[in-house]
Design an enzyme around this catalytic site. Structure first.
Site, PDB file in Angstrom:
ATOM      1  N   ASP A 103      -8.926  -0.570   6.479  1.00 47.18           N
ATOM      2  CA  ASP A 103      -9.123  -1.844   7.141  1.00 47.18           C
ATOM      3  C   ASP A 103      -7.768  -2.482   7.430  1.00 47.18           C
ATOM      4  OD1 ASP A 103      -8.614  -2.347   4.466  1.00 47.18           O
ATOM      5  OD2 ASP A 103     -10.663  -2.996   4.058  1.00 47.18           O
ATOM      6  N   LYS A 124       0.794  -1.227   0.000  1.00 48.18           N
ATOM      7  CA  LYS A 124       0.000   0.000   0.000  1.00 48.18           C
ATOM      8  C   LYS A 124       0.825   1.276   0.000  1.00 48.18           C
ATOM      9  CE  LYS A 124      -4.441  -1.330   0.284  1.00 48.18           C
ATOM     10  NZ  LYS A 124      -5.547  -0.786  -0.522  1.00 48.18           N
TER      11      LYS A 124
END
Length: 379
Positions: free
Chosen positions: A120, A75
């Site tokens: 999340d 990410k």
């Protein structure tokens, strides 16, 4: 429109015309930005011949993102690039991604800016990590169902953690409402009026695929037949489609998502953006009920196929990869589970033109450290 994801049509989607669709390539500036980051190095592309034999294909390669710039997931590629673009614009240098060292110098020690994100797990940690490198505060919002290890990791990056007893989509809305003034929201899903930062996140992922292309060339392999990517809000799958639809000899692209959070597959089968109700899954990073608005037209036009899998299938894939020396969490291992689910079916295999000598790339987006919940044996 919201539907129940448990539907006989929700588990599989095919677009036979997708491989003919094309996009323009992004160029090399994004990878140049990532090369400027401290500790940058390409992540491994691992050949797993035992899995290739099980899938009855020529080669299977796993892009191992268990260690990327000091974090256990991919990410940070999107977060770092988008943060730089967003802050560069705030500093009146729009349209570029200043290197972090220059950003830090220009911001100084008294900048009023801060960063925020809903997550999340891995995205929020990446935002917090970059904020820490820049000397900026960050506030990260998470659903209560996120593992304690993921929460601790976000706090360990120096961020303020806000835990909400809400589904992920509602946590995103809360972060949106709370991010005003000098708070810069770095979110990996788009909605009307909020597209530039999500697009920069998507563009940032392109470095991973450029690395894959280089690594395959170094091995003497000049084509890919199938690329398999996990899908949550669809942004990563969007990036995969955008890259491989800008190359010659474009491979088929397969997205994989939990059967309990099938927003991509459900929307594609419905022919329109369709939110779904979600349920708990060990694939925490994929537990999303609404497809990003900027991802949707790319996926609808250029994604060959989408399939849903169960937690048990993802859990088995985690251990199968571990037995072959690859550290993969349940989101990353979902790609292997999806490949098994599709290639074991003769009709689906034929629809994607996967022959016995095919070259397959599985994009494993996280290591097990990113999501210990995925190691629970009763998955």
């Amino acid at each position: 429109m919201t539907v129940n994801p448990v539907d006989s049509t929700a588990g599989w989607y095919l677009n036979a015309a997708a491989r003919l669709w094309r996009m323009k390539p992004l160029g090399s500036t994004i990878r140049e930005f990532h090369r400027s980051l401290p500790g940058y190095a390409p992540t491994p592309l691992v050949s797993v011949p035992e899995i290739a034999a099980m899938l009855n294909v020529g080669f299977v390669f796993v892009k191992d993102e268990s260690q990327r710039l000091g974090l256990p997931a991919f990410k940070i590629l999107g977060a770092s690039y988008a943060i730089s673009r967003a802050l560069s614009a705030r500093l009146d240098v729009p349209g570029v991604a200043l290197q972090l060292e220059e950003l830090r110098d220009r911001l100084g020690s008294s900048s009023p800016l801060s960063l925020a994100a809903a997550t999340d797990g891995n995205h929020g940690r990446a935002v917090a990590h970059v904020a820490n490198l820049l000397g900026l505060p960050a506030t990260i919002y998470v659903p209560d169902g996120v593992s304690q290890a993921a929460k601790d990791a976000i706090v360990g990056e120096g961020a303020t953690l806000v835990v909400l007893d809400l589904p992920y989509d509602d946590v995103v809305q809360h972060a949106k409402s709370a991010s005003v003034g000098d708070v810069v929201l770095i979110q990996d899903t788009a909605w009307s009026g909020y597209t530039d930062i999500p697009q920069a996140i998507v563009d940032g992922y392109d470095t991973m695929f450029a690395e894959v292309d280089d690594q395959l060339r170094e091995m003497g392999i000049d084509h890919i037949d199938l690329v398999v990517a996990p899908s949550g809000v669809g942004s990563f799958a969007q990036a995969v489609v955008a890259h491989y639809r800008s190359t010659e000899n474009a491979p088929a692209v397969l997205s994989v998502e939990p059967e309990t959070a099938s927003s991509v597959t459900t929307s594609l089968n419905a022919g329109q953006l369709t939110s779904v109700s979600t349920a708990d899954t060990i694939m925490t990073g994929l537990n999303c009920g609404t497809v990003s608005e900027i991802a949707w037209p790319i996926l609808q036009a250029g994604l060959d196929s989408s399939v849903t899998i169960s937690d048990r299938q993802a859990f088995a894939a985690v251990h199968e990869l571990a037995q072959n020396g690859v550290d993969s969490g349940p989101c990353g291992a979902s790609t292997l589970a999806g490949a098994h689910a599709v290639l074991a079916d003769a009709d689906r295999r034929a629809a994607l033109s996967v022959a016995a000598d095919a070259v397959i790339v599985l994009l494993s987006t996280e290591g097990r450290a990113a999501n210990p919940k995925g190691l629970v044996a009763n998955a």
